[in-house]
Every structure is written in structure tokens, then in C-alpha cells.
Design a protein around this motif. Structure first.
Motif, PDB file in Angstrom:
ATOM      1  N   PHE A 328       0.799  -1.223   0.000  1.00 54.47           N
ATOM      2  CA  PHE A 328       0.000   0.000   0.000  1.00 54.47           C
ATOM      3  C   PHE A 328       0.833   1.275   0.000  1.00 54.47           C
ATOM      4  CE2 PHE A 328      -3.064  -3.088   1.854  1.00 54.47           C
ATOM      5  CZ  PHE A 328      -4.058  -2.955   0.889  1.00 54.47           C
ATOM      6  N   LYS A 330       2.292   3.666  -2.186  1.00 54.87           N
ATOM      7  CA  LYS A 330       2.166   3.970  -3.609  1.00 54.87           C
ATOM      8  C   LYS A 330       3.397   4.656  -4.185  1.00 54.87           C
ATOM      9  CE  LYS A 330      -2.867   4.271  -3.836  1.00 54.87           C
ATOM     10  NZ  LYS A 330      -4.018   5.066  -4.289  1.00 54.87           N
ATOM     11  N   ASP A 510      -7.735  -3.890  -3.086  1.00 52.88           N
ATOM     12  CA  ASP A 510      -7.632  -2.954  -4.217  1.00 52.88           C
ATOM     13  C   ASP A 510      -8.839  -3.069  -5.131  1.00 52.88           C
ATOM     14  OD1 ASP A 510      -5.453  -1.434  -3.765  1.00 52.88           O
ATOM     15  OD2 ASP A 510      -4.184  -2.319  -5.309  1.00 52.88           O
ATOM     16  N   CYS A 517      -2.746  -0.218  -6.283  1.00 49.80           N
ATOM     17  CA  CYS A 517      -1.542   0.199  -5.562  1.00 49.80           C
ATOM     18  C   CYS A 517      -0.279  -0.391  -6.176  1.00 49.80           C
ATOM     19  CB  CYS A 517      -1.646  -0.226  -4.097  1.00 49.80           C
ATOM     20  SG  CYS A 517      -2.877   0.701  -3.157  1.00 49.80           S
TER      21      CYS A 517
END
Length: 545
Positions: A328, A330, A510, A517
Motif C-alpha cells: 500500500f 504507492k 484494491d 496500488c
């Protein structure tokens, strides 16, 4: 594809269940189709699922307190057993039956104690110890090298090892048959008919292995991609290979006093008179343990089993927490102290959840062992058959619900029951399987471990034959080195399997939010079949852009 941050209603939509999510993927993304609302659940409770970086409340405190009660009771009664022990244990000749008091009394005796030692070959011991030490030292770089190879050359490693999955068992099978036939001692101990039976039996197993490889050949490309993605994620969290072994070492240190307590618990008791078999009025003195000792044995064994299960679930939690933070993030930069924060959550707010998962898994393992034992004993009767069927159904349901529960709890910090429910709902809404991720990857990784450890064992045997005078004992040393390296590499596979599961849950989150991500993960995991019977229509060019 990046999510459209300017349209919040897009994330509140639910995917249309009429079009399978895991069907043939497009080259851009599979997240553009709208979803209908699910009347069975409130979708808004799942919109914010992501890694919980903030403070987490304590969950499942009841099981945390129960586990602490077991541990403190085990240590408390264990310390009591040391100070309350009877120093006369093991000296029955020091006691005699006294007619006047009808009890056993201690008398002064002098005993000569003779010690016997097992005769051992010093050359064998020296070569064995050095071989195992070298194997243990080399196992760490072996794991690191294997991880790098799987990250950068996954396809080459898999396709190079696939033929060896079959060739190595065939070679060893023929080798032992010829060597045993030429050896007079082995051929006398194992007649020709038995040798032929074992030879044919192993070849049948090899044939089954070949059939499994051929039947799953259509999933090899997908498996290669999954292993590559998981290896890349694990390479970003190499500190796990420092933390996880320390958890095992901590369990060993934790077990040491309990084992000592179990030994000293036997010393709690007294000598009591017992009538000689056949009567005649004769008595002798026999050691009798205190009534609480068997109960303490049961308590200590249950505590050890529960602690082992907790340690295993602790490893899964730490792996999941670290990998989820990598997933997670990014900006492609791993959060600082991610493993430390995962450990803090595991030993802190989520420790009760881990204790609950551990006791459930322990109970399931014990029940499964009982069911398997009953099946092996061929217990007859309709009632036993129905009970076995019900037990298997319950165990299957537990495996179905428990598959990703700890992974989800490590990501969100939720309690065990909430994590099980939310994981099931998350995967169900997105048409993902709660049981199947990609079992072929585990089998291939296990095969790679077998090939590497077998090659190392052969090399070890060759070196021992050249530099040592062990003779036939060199086979035993090589086998023990093979077992040790197999255990270490199997632990590596266990870690990689948990990475694959964690990425699967993150991928489902997601999909549920309509976010991406890690684009490289979506490009691979979108090809996973919905169930074991579904075959994904793989396009090699799409998987290998």
C-alpha cells in the motif's frame, strides 16, 4: 491504471456479479465495470479497508488473558515442583517396608553406581558435526541466493528444475537398487522380491508426479509470474529473515524451562508400600507421584502446543503486516520501521487475536489427527462414518474461513471473528476464492527445495568420500545434511507462501476499492481462477509483456 480520485461515487459502487472478475483480462485494467449493491451486506463498511497505520485497539482480550493464565500456571507450578521435589526419587533400595508403621521408611545404604557410555566412532562424530555446521552456515546464503534467482530468473529456475523433479527420484531409485543388490549385507537383509517391489512402487510415485506436472502445465506460466511477484515483495523486506528465526529461537528458549519443569515434576511424590504379586503378606516400596503431577503434565503439554501455534500465527502476522505496508505504499518507498511496527502490533493490540487463532488451529490439528487415526484403524459402523464425515465437513469449513483471517487482521487490526467475516465478504463480493490462491506455486517451490537439497546432499557425499574415511557412514551424514538443508529451505517456502497469500488479500482490497496500488500485482493476480476446477485462459504474450 490509477484510480479516479475526483469521482468518490466510483468507489462506492459494487462490481456487477454477472460478469466474472477473473475472466480474460484486458490490457489496460479490469476495474472499470460498475457493480450493483449487495442487499445482504452494507458495502460502506468495506470502503475504507486498507493497512491501518494508526493506533489500534486491543482485540480478543479474553483469549490473551486465558493464554497468560496457562503460561503463568505452567511456570508457577513448575517452580513449585522444583522446590517441592523429593530428593529420594530414583533410590528405591533406600526404602524398606516397616511393619510397625505400615509404611516405607528410609534406611542408610551405600550404593555403587556404575556408569556406562555408548561406544561411538570419533571420526564419524567429527565429520557429522562439521558437516551439519557447514550446512547450517551455508543455508542462509542459499536462501538469499534462491530469493534473488526467483526474483530475476523465475522462468529459468522453474523450467530448469521441472525435469529434475522426475530425474532425481529416478536416479536415486535406480542407485539404491543397484547398490543394495551388489552389497551382500543389504541383499541378505532385503530379498530380491522386496527390492523389486520398492523399486516399482517408487516408479509409480514418479509416474503420479509426472501426471501432476502434465495436468497443471497450463498454469506454469501463471505460477512463474506469482512466484516472481512474491519474491520481489520479499526482497523488499529482507529483515524478515532476521526477525522470523529469532521468533523460533525465542520459542526454544521459552520451551527450555518448561522441559525442566516437566522433568522435576516427576520428582514430586513418595515411596508407598505395595503388596507383592501373589499375596503372601509381603510388601515392597514403590514410587508414587503426587496426584497433581499428571494434571500438570497435561497443562504443560497444552501450553507448549498452544505456544507453538501462537508462534506460527505470529510469523504469519508479522509477514502479512510487513508485506501489506510494502503493497500500500504507492510511492514505491517502503515505510520506515514496518517490521518493527508489525511486531509491536503482534505482541501488543493483536496478541489476543493471535492467541485465539492459535488455539483454534491447535484444536483443529488435534481433531484432524484423531479423525485420521480413526480412518487408519478402519473403525466400522455407521455412527463412526457419520462422525468422520461431520468432522471433515467442520474442518473444511474452518479451513475455508481461516485461510486469510490472520493476514486480514494484520492489515486492519480487527478481531479474529470480524476479520474472518470481512475477509469472506470481501472475497465473495469480488468473486475471488477464499480457499484457492495458487497451489501449484507451493508444489513447484517444494520441488525446487527438493532438487537443491538433493544436489547438495550428493555434493556432500562426494566430498566426504574424497576427504574422509567414513565409508558407508558417509551416506548417513549426507542424508542428515540433506534433511537439515531441506528444513531451512522449507521455512523459506513457508515465508514465500505467506507473502503470496498476503498479496492476494491486498489485491482483493484494491479491487474492492477500485484502486491499483501495485500495477505489476494486478497484471498477474487477475489471471487466478475462481476455483480449483477453473482453468485460466493464459496468453503467454500478455503475461510476458
Amino acid at each position: 491504471m490509477a484510480a479516479d480520485d475526483g469521482d468518490p461515487t466510483k468507489f462506492a459502487a459494487i462490481y456487477d456479479t454477472s460478469s466474472p472478475l477473473l475472466s480474460k483480462p484486458s490490457t489496460s485494467s479490469a476495474l472499470d465495470s460498475p457493480r450493483r449493491s449487495d442487499p445482504e451486506s452494507d458495502p460502506t463498511q468495506f470502503l475504507q479497508i486498507s493497512y491501518n497505520f494508526g493506533p489500534r485497539p486491543f482485540k480478543d482480550i479474553t483469549f490473551l488473558l486465558l493464554f497468560d493464565l496457562f503460561v503463568f500456571s505452567t511456570f508457577g507450578f513448575g517452580i513449585f515442583s522444583i522446590f517441592h521435589r523429593n530428593t529420594d526419587y530414583g533410590n528405591p533400595s533406600s526404602f524398606t517396608y516397616d511393619l510397625s508403621s505400615s509404611s516405607c521408611v528410609k534406611v542408610s545404604t551405600f550404593e555403587s553406581v556404575s556408569n556406562s557410555f555408548w561406544a561411538s566412532d570419533p571420526v564419524f562424530e567429527k565429520d557429522l558435526i562439521w558437516t551439519l555446521v557447514v550446512t547450517l552456515v551455508l543455508s542462509a546464503p542459499f536462501c538469499f541466493l534462491l530469493l534473488l534467482l526467483l526474483k530475476h530468473y523465475t522462468k529459468q529456475i522453474v523450467y530448469a528444475c521441472l525435469p529434475l523433479f522426475v530425474l532425481f527420484p529416478i536416479f536415486f531409485n535406480l542407485y539404491w537398487f543397484v547398490a543394495c543388490t551388489l552389497s551382500s549385507s543389504c541383499s541378505d537383509a532385503l530379498p530380491l522380491a522386496y527390492r523389486i517391489f520398492i523399486l516399482v512402487f517408487v516408479f509409480l510415485i514418479v509416474g503420479i508426479l509426472v501426471w501432476i506436472i502434465v495436468a497443471n502445465w497450463h498454469r506454469i506460466e501463471l505460477t512463474i509470474q506469482i512466484i516472481g511477484v512474491a519474491s520481489d515483495a520479499l526482497s523488499e523486506n529482507l529483515k524478515l529473515f532476521v526477525v522470523l528465526p529469532f521468533l523460533i529461537l525465542g520459542l526454544v528458549v521459552y520451551y527450555a524451562p518448561i522441559v525442566v519443569f516437566l522433568v522435576f515434576a516427576r520428582f514430586n511424590g513418595e515411596f508407598v508400600p505395595k503388596e507383592v504379586d501373589g499375596g503372601g503378606g509381603g510388601y515392597f516400596c514403590e514410587w508414587k507421584e503426587d496426584s497433581w503431577v499428571p494434571a500438570y503434565y497435561a497443562l504443560a503439554v497444552l501450553t507448549m502446543i498452544w505456544s507453538l501455534a501462537v508462534m506460527v500465527e505470529m510469523q504469519v502476522y508479522v509477514i502479512s503486516g510487513a508485506i501489506a505496508q510494502w503493497y500500500f505504499s504507492k510511492d514505491d518507498s517502503l515505510p520506515k520501521k514496518c517490521i518493527r511496527s508489525s511486531l509491536r502490533n503482534a505482541f501488543g493490540q493483536s496478541f489476543g487475536t493471535i492467541c485465539l487463532s492459535g488455539i483454534l488451529i491447535g484444536v483443529v490439528r488435534v481433531v484432524r489427527a484423531i479423525v485420521d487415526n480413526a480412518r487408519e484403524e478402519n473403525t466400522q459402523g455407521m455412527v463412526n462414518f457419520v462422525l468422520r464425515c461431520c468432522a471433515n465437513a467442520l474442518l473444511g469449513a474452518f479451513d475455508y474461513l481461516n485461510k486469510f483471517t490472520i493476514n486480514f487482521a494484520a492489515i486492519t487490526g480487527e478481531s479474529y471473528c470480524t476479520s474472518a467475516k470481512m475477509t469472506y465478504e470481501l472475497l465473495r463480493r469480488n468473486l475471488l476464492s477464499a480457499v484457492f490462491v495458487e497451489t501449484v506455486s507451493t508444489r513447484i517451490l517444494t520441488g525446487i527445495v527438493f532438487v537443491l537439497s538433493a544436489a547438495y546432499a550428493v555434493a556432500t557425499w562426494v566430498v566426504l568420500r574424497g576427504v574422509s574415511s567414513l565409508g558407508v557412514d558417509s551416506y548417513l551424514v549426507a542424508i542428515l545434511a540433506w534433511l537439515l538443508l531441506t528444513v531451512v529451505l522449507a521455512f523459506f517456502v513457508h515465508v514465500l507462501d505467506n507473502v503470496i497469500d498476503t498479496i492476494y488479500v491486498c489485491y482483493a482490497i484494491d479491487r474492492d476499492k477500485g484502486d491499483v496500488c501495485k500495477q505489476e500485482v494486478h497484471e498477474v493476480y487477475v489471471h487466478l481462477p475462481i476455483s480449483r476446477s477453473s482453468r485460466s485462459a493464459l496468453i503467454p504474450n500478455a503475461l510476458n509483456p
